[in-house]
Design an enzyme around this catalytic site. Structure first.
Site, PDB file in Angstrom:
ATOM      1  N   ASN A   9       0.882  -1.171   0.000  1.00 47.85           N
ATOM      2  CA  ASN A   9       0.000   0.000   0.000  1.00 47.85           C
ATOM      3  C   ASN A   9       0.916   1.216   0.000  1.00 47.85           C
ATOM      4  O   ASN A   9       1.562   1.519   1.003  1.00 47.85           O
ATOM      5  CB  ASN A   9      -0.917   0.007   1.220  1.00 47.85           C
ATOM      6  CG  ASN A   9      -1.809   1.243   1.264  1.00 47.85           C
ATOM      7  OD1 ASN A   9      -1.379   2.362   0.980  1.00 47.85           O
ATOM      8  ND2 ASN A   9      -3.063   1.056   1.652  1.00 47.85           N
ATOM      9  N   GLU A  36      -3.897   1.702  -2.979  1.00 44.63           N
ATOM     10  CA  GLU A  36      -4.067   3.115  -2.618  1.00 44.63           C
ATOM     11  C   GLU A  36      -3.124   3.994  -3.453  1.00 44.63           C
ATOM     12  O   GLU A  36      -2.392   4.827  -2.920  1.00 44.63           O
ATOM     13  CB  GLU A  36      -3.867   3.330  -1.112  1.00 44.63           C
ATOM     14  CG  GLU A  36      -4.639   4.528  -0.609  1.00 44.63           C
ATOM     15  CD  GLU A  36      -4.632   4.677   0.912  1.00 44.63           C
ATOM     16  OE1 GLU A  36      -5.228   5.666   1.381  1.00 44.63           O
ATOM     17  OE2 GLU A  36      -4.061   3.826   1.621  1.00 44.63           O
ATOM     18  N   TYR A 113      -7.814  -4.076  -2.493  1.00 44.83           N
ATOM     19  CA  TYR A 113      -7.731  -3.032  -1.469  1.00 44.83           C
ATOM     20  C   TYR A 113      -9.091  -2.966  -0.795  1.00 44.83           C
ATOM     21  O   TYR A 113     -10.030  -2.357  -1.295  1.00 44.83           O
ATOM     22  CB  TYR A 113      -7.354  -1.691  -2.099  1.00 44.83           C
ATOM     23  CG  TYR A 113      -7.332  -0.523  -1.131  1.00 44.83           C
ATOM     24  CD1 TYR A 113      -6.808  -0.664   0.150  1.00 44.83           C
ATOM     25  CD2 TYR A 113      -7.849   0.724  -1.495  1.00 44.83           C
ATOM     26  CE1 TYR A 113      -6.793   0.400   1.037  1.00 44.83           C
ATOM     27  CE2 TYR A 113      -7.832   1.791  -0.617  1.00 44.83           C
ATOM     28  CZ  TYR A 113      -7.306   1.627   0.646  1.00 44.83           C
ATOM     29  OH  TYR A 113      -7.284   2.682   1.528  1.00 44.83           O
ATOM     30  N   ASP A 158      -3.840  -4.953   0.597  1.00 46.10           N
ATOM     31  CA  ASP A 158      -4.189  -4.349   1.875  1.00 46.10           C
ATOM     32  C   ASP A 158      -5.611  -4.782   2.185  1.00 46.10           C
ATOM     33  O   ASP A 158      -6.570  -4.219   1.678  1.00 46.10           O
ATOM     34  CB  ASP A 158      -4.080  -2.825   1.781  1.00 46.10           C
ATOM     35  CG  ASP A 158      -4.482  -2.131   3.069  1.00 46.10           C
ATOM     36  OD1 ASP A 158      -4.778  -2.834   4.062  1.00 46.10           O
ATOM     37  OD2 ASP A 158      -4.518  -0.880   3.089  1.00 46.10           O
ATOM     38  N   ASN A 160      -6.866  -4.720   5.188  1.00 50.12           N
ATOM     39  CA  ASN A 160      -7.340  -3.844   6.259  1.00 50.12           C
ATOM     40  C   ASN A 160      -7.937  -4.586   7.448  1.00 50.12           C
ATOM     41  O   ASN A 160      -8.796  -4.050   8.163  1.00 50.12           O
ATOM     42  CB  ASN A 160      -8.345  -2.828   5.706  1.00 50.12           C
ATOM     43  CG  ASN A 160      -7.691  -1.481   5.432  1.00 50.12           C
ATOM     44  OD1 ASN A 160      -6.939  -0.975   6.266  1.00 50.12           O
ATOM     45  ND2 ASN A 160      -7.957  -0.907   4.270  1.00 50.12           N
ATOM     46  N   ASP A 261       2.554   4.557   5.276  1.00 51.62           N
ATOM     47  CA  ASP A 261       2.401   3.967   6.610  1.00 51.62           C
ATOM     48  C   ASP A 261       2.378   2.435   6.546  1.00 51.62           C
ATOM     49  O   ASP A 261       2.365   1.772   7.586  1.00 51.62           O
ATOM     50  CB  ASP A 261       1.154   4.507   7.326  1.00 51.62           C
ATOM     51  CG  ASP A 261      -0.083   4.551   6.458  1.00 51.62           C
ATOM     52  OD1 ASP A 261      -0.009   4.218   5.258  1.00 51.62           O
ATOM     53  OD2 ASP A 261      -1.154   4.947   6.969  1.00 51.62           O
ATOM     54  N   HIS A 262       2.393   1.877   5.348  1.00 47.52           N
ATOM     55  CA  HIS A 262       2.522   0.435   5.133  1.00 47.52           C
ATOM     56  C   HIS A 262       3.908   0.129   4.580  1.00 47.52           C
ATOM     57  O   HIS A 262       4.530   0.982   3.934  1.00 47.52           O
ATOM     58  CB  HIS A 262       1.495  -0.065   4.116  1.00 47.52           C
ATOM     59  CG  HIS A 262       0.072   0.084   4.538  1.00 47.52           C
ATOM     60  ND1 HIS A 262      -0.723  -0.990   4.888  1.00 47.52           N
ATOM     61  CD2 HIS A 262      -0.719   1.182   4.620  1.00 47.52           C
ATOM     62  CE1 HIS A 262      -1.939  -0.551   5.182  1.00 47.52           C
ATOM     63  NE2 HIS A 262      -1.959   0.754   5.031  1.00 47.52           N
TER      64      HIS A 262
END
Length: 271
Positions: A9, A36, A113, A158, A160, A261-262
């Site tokens: 991501n 993303e 995603y 991702d 999540n 942040d990933h």
């Protein structure tokens, strides 16, 4: 033949294209799957990937949010992007490696995603959480109807959701936090097992080892606090499980300048 596939991501591919091309130069996966990307198709940095040697590309994006892409050094065909939950919001892309990929020919790669789900873990109060649960249900229906695991396949992205106790920094403190609530973790695990997918990371690195792929931007010192979650996953069909050789989380990427942040998650198969 060794086949390396990375999921990442990137949180805006145009903003971080330098990080991506550096990663490709230094780690050289055969296939890179991004989530993303936050970029409409007409602004996607295809030429930068071509220059890096990844001339085979499939992408679908939107301005400012969502978006997925697959770039590869190996040729592929049968590109497909599903509109999940009746929305054309760029959350899925799949390809099939073709005969030019040698021993890897015929392997399907599905890049997802899954919606984050907002902050309130109640579908009656939070439309975003309701959408997330509906998205999971639709993946389940797709898996039953299309039976992607009947052929050698990889499902990654991702997702999540951090499904296991040691996929988060504190199981007890995060039980009512979106991404680790019981309804999410139970649904994801039921979906994975009933459809015949193998969690590559936990096959090689089982509980209770802590595994994280995401650390919040909100942390003043993400490395010191280490409050991570394993939100990024790579699953294999039964036909590919014997080919699994390695899986790595590039933790150092979280400390790069202006990082996502990933971090990249890479699987290595011997096919």
């Amino acid at each position: 033949m060794k086949l390396k596939i990375t999921s990442w991501n990137i949180n805006s591919v145009r903003l971080r294209i330098g990080l991506v091309t550096d990663f490709l130069a230094n780690h050289a996966p055969d296939v890179l799957c991004l989530q993303e990307t936050k970029t409409p198709d007409e602004q996607y940095p295809a030429k930068a990937f071509e220059k890096a040697g990844y001339v085979h590309q499939a992408f679908i994006g939107q301005k400012g949010y969502n978006g997925v892409a697959i770039v590869s050094r190996l040729p592929f065909s049968e590109k497909d992007a599903m509109a999940m939950c009746g929305r054309n919001d760029a959350r899925h892309m799949s390809v099939v490696l073709d005969k030019g990929a040698g021993a890897a020919a015929g392997i399907a790669i599905h890049n997802f995603y899954i919606p984050a789900g907002g902050d309130i873990p109640d579908p009656a109060l939070n439309d975003k959480f309701a959408h997330k649960l509906a998205f999971l249900d639709e993946i389940g229906a797709w898996g039953i109807g299309k039976r992607p695991t009947d052929r050698p396949s990889v499902l990654l992205g991702d997702l999540n959701i951090a499904p296991y106790e040691h996929d988060v920094w504190s199981h007890k403190q995060l039980l009512d936090v979106v991404s680790h609530t019981p309804i999410e973790t139970t649904t994801l695990e039921k979906l994975r097992t009933e459809l015949g997918w193998t969690d590559a990371a936990r096959t090689l690195r089982p509980e209770p080892e802590k595994l994280y792929s995401w650390w919040s931007y909100r942390a003043a010192d993400w490395a010191a606090t280490n409050k991570g979650r394993r939100l990024d996953h790579i699953w294999l069909s039964d036909g590919l499980k014997p080919a699994l050789r390695d899986l790595t989380f590039l933790r150092e990427a979280r400390g790069w300048e202006r990082p996502s942040d990933h971090v990249p998650v890479t699987v290595e198969l011997e096919v």
